[in-house]
Write an enzyme that holds these catalytic residues in place. Structure first.
Site, PDB file in Angstrom:
ATOM      1  N   HIS A 206     -23.901   7.143  17.773  1.00 19.36           N
ATOM      2  CA  HIS A 206     -24.870   6.441  16.941  1.00 19.36           C
ATOM      3  C   HIS A 206     -24.173   6.018  15.651  1.00 19.36           C
ATOM      4  O   HIS A 206     -23.258   6.681  15.178  1.00 19.36           O
ATOM      5  CB  HIS A 206     -26.030   7.401  16.644  1.00 19.36           C
ATOM      6  CG  HIS A 206     -27.208   6.780  15.976  1.00 19.36           C
ATOM      7  ND1 HIS A 206     -27.222   6.440  14.640  1.00 19.36           N
ATOM      8  CD2 HIS A 206     -28.444   6.460  16.450  1.00 19.36           C
ATOM      9  CE1 HIS A 206     -28.404   5.945  14.319  1.00 19.36           C
ATOM     10  NE2 HIS A 206     -29.161   5.934  15.399  1.00 19.36           N
TER      11      HIS A 206
ATOM     12  N   ASP B 137     -23.507  15.815  16.122  1.00 17.33           N
ATOM     13  CA  ASP B 137     -24.760  15.115  15.884  1.00 17.33           C
ATOM     14  C   ASP B 137     -25.740  15.579  16.962  1.00 17.33           C
ATOM     15  O   ASP B 137     -25.656  15.173  18.120  1.00 17.33           O
ATOM     16  CB  ASP B 137     -24.525  13.603  15.964  1.00 17.33           C
ATOM     17  CG  ASP B 137     -25.815  12.794  15.892  1.00 17.33           C
ATOM     18  OD1 ASP B 137     -26.914  13.388  15.842  1.00 17.33           O
ATOM     19  OD2 ASP B 137     -25.728  11.549  15.904  1.00 17.33           O
TER      20      ASP B 137
ATOM     21  N   GLN C 134     -30.272  14.036  19.303  1.00 18.16           N
ATOM     22  CA  GLN C 134     -30.849  13.901  20.644  1.00 18.16           C
ATOM     23  C   GLN C 134     -30.802  15.187  21.447  1.00 18.16           C
ATOM     24  O   GLN C 134     -31.691  15.442  22.266  1.00 18.16           O
ATOM     25  CB  GLN C 134     -30.116  12.792  21.414  1.00 18.16           C
ATOM     26  CG  GLN C 134     -30.266  11.413  20.828  1.00 18.16           C
ATOM     27  CD  GLN C 134     -31.684  10.876  20.895  1.00 18.16           C
ATOM     28  OE1 GLN C 134     -32.481  11.265  21.751  1.00 18.16           O
ATOM     29  NE2 GLN C 134     -32.020   9.978  19.985  1.00 18.16           N
TER      30      GLN C 134
ATOM     31  N   LYS D 197     -37.485  14.031  15.547  1.00 12.70           N
ATOM     32  CA  LYS D 197     -37.122  13.983  16.962  1.00 12.70           C
ATOM     33  C   LYS D 197     -37.428  15.297  17.684  1.00 12.70           C
ATOM     34  O   LYS D 197     -37.362  15.356  18.900  1.00 12.70           O
ATOM     35  CB  LYS D 197     -35.645  13.628  17.121  1.00 12.70           C
ATOM     36  CG  LYS D 197     -35.292  12.212  16.644  1.00 12.70           C
ATOM     37  CD  LYS D 197     -33.834  11.896  16.903  1.00 12.70           C
ATOM     38  CE  LYS D 197     -33.403  10.602  16.239  1.00 12.70           C
ATOM     39  NZ  LYS D 197     -34.013   9.401  16.835  1.00 12.70           N
TER      40      LYS D 197
ATOM     41  N   CYS E  78     -28.669   1.208  17.592  1.00 14.07           N
ATOM     42  CA  CYS E  78     -27.688   1.695  16.602  1.00 14.07           C
ATOM     43  C   CYS E  78     -26.406   2.160  17.272  1.00 14.07           C
ATOM     44  O   CYS E  78     -25.777   3.131  16.848  1.00 14.07           O
ATOM     45  CB  CYS E  78     -28.278   2.818  15.743  1.00 14.07           C
ATOM     46  SG  CYS E  78     -29.682   2.293  14.729  1.00 14.07           S
TER      47      CYS E  78
END
Length: 411
Positions: A124, A201, A204, A227, A367
């Site tokens: 991302h 990261d 997700q 999220k 993104c």
């Protein structure tokens, strides 16, 4: 499907409503932002109605209560990700802020000219652009792990990129486009063997997969409240205590200092050093409630539901003429994220027509422009699922795709 799916769906008020055009909402955009259960909504209301005050600033009863609630949320998050200390949990505005905090605080302090940062093309922009910017500023070098044809990281190539100049590996736990689940523990082990740190990261992956930062040897982890079924405007940065203690602040102001003099200032201990100003108080507290909700549901239930949904979605989408799904075809290697294109259909047109039938999906480059350039496509449509989705949602998606194909005269 899980036995109590109806009860789970009833926890989410928005899933019970119809859209202005009268169509029932079929929400397939949890990868962009998940919905919130009633307990999270109620917690936000409770904070504002019953004990809102500023935190860490007063001894009155409201200040004491709100501070206790916020620190309780911090401890909840610490246990959720397997961190050793609560002060390793830094509240930020979201994943993007967390990444920028480390990029500028750590990068400006430790990166030297010729040092190396390893990235890849599925990242991302939030886990790409900050490293690109700090590398240019410090004279560091970016190196990129190759992706295999099925959209996985080439681990042999990754290992060949690691040198004694490698300082950081930044990688997503799960691709927001391909759904690829990356082997974080193995990548961390290889990074550490080369003397490098690893930044994950988890925007997700954290809402869908259990994570233990200690066992996986993760140095930094970022994720967002919105999220993981919590509020927007709040996120988490985890950093190993020994690393955070050696970093200078990223933002300056109130609450992050221990002493201020005319000629110099001294910084507060963790986590206050990185939490300048008034934080998102109600959001941080409600994020703890969201984490508790996920804990009560259990990742075994989440995994069972999402695996069955993924299997059904893959079968149904593959039956659509002209539809191409990006990412690994093996369900064990991917999360419940399906990005696709249909020959002859522009992604925006397709998403617009799906919306007419009440289907909420995302279109665009998500993104991830470097990834879409690698795939040689300008954009894609993405359906991202989670435990509150059903096979009926997927059936509705397929029916809407058929409607769109007819309107676009693809049949």
């Amino acid at each position: 499907m899980v036995a109590n799916l109806s009860a789970i769906r009833n926890d989410f008020p928005i899933l019970q409503r119809s859209l202005p055009n009268g169509k029932p909402l079929v929400y397939l955009d949890s990868g962009a932002s998940a919905q919130r259960p009633q307990v999270v909504i109620d917690k936000i209301t409770e904070v504002y109605e019953q004990y809102y005050s500023n935190v860490h600033r007063g001894v009155h009863q409201l200040g004491d209560r709100v501070t206790t609630e916020m620190e309780s949320a911090r401890t909840c998050i610490q246990k959720f990700i397997g961190a050793e200390h609560p002060e390793e949990i830094i509240f930020t505005s979201g994943t993007t802020m967390s990444i920028n905090l480390v990029a500028y605080s750590w990068g400006r302090h430790f990166l030297k000219e010729g040092d190396e940062i390893i990235l890849n093309e599925m990242e991302h922009h939030a886990n790409f652009v900050p490293w690109q910017a700090i590398a240019k500023e410090q004279g560091a070098v970016l190196k990129f792990i190759k992706l295999t044809p099925e959209g996985r990281l080439d681990l042999e190539h990754y290992q060949s990129l690691l040198t004694n100049r490698t300082r950081l590996v930044a990688v997503t736990g799960m691709s927001n486009v391909l759904g690829t689940i990356n082997p974080i523990t193995e990548m961390a082990r290889l990074a550490h063997a080369a003397g490098a740190l690893i930044f994950v990261d988890g925007a997700q992956s954290v809402p869908h997969l259990p994570v233990n930062v200690d066992e996986s040897e993760i140095d930094f982890l970022a994720f967002s409240g919105h999220k993981i079924f919590g509020p927007s405007g709040i996120g988490v940065l985890y950093g190993r205590k020994a690393l955070l203690e050696n970093l200078p602040p990223f933002l300056y102001g109130g609450n992050m200092i221990s002493e201020v003099h005319l000629d110099e200032s001294k910084w507060a201990r963790l986590p206050a050093r990185f939490e300048a100003g008034t934080p998102a108080i109600a959001q941080a507290i409600a994020l703890g409630t969201a984490i508790e909700y996920v804990n009560q549901l259990g990742f075994d239930v989440i995994a069972e539901q999402e695996h069955q949904l993924s299997q059904y979605a893959m079968e149904q989408l593959q039956s659509v003429p002209g539809l191409e799904i990006y990412g690994p075809q093996e369900l064990e290697q991917r999360g419940a994220i399906f990005s696709f294109n249909i020959a002859g259909a522009h992604p925006e047109d397709l998403a617009t027509l799906l919306d007419r039938k009440g289907i909420a999906v995302r279109h665009g480059h998500h993104c991830t422009m470097p990834l879409h350039q690698l795939l040689q496509i300008p954009a894609s449509v993405r359906a991202s699922l989670t435990f509150y989705n059903t096979t009926e949602d997927i059936d509705a998606l397929i029916e809407a795709i058929d409607f769109a194909r007819q309107r676009l005269r693809l049949t």
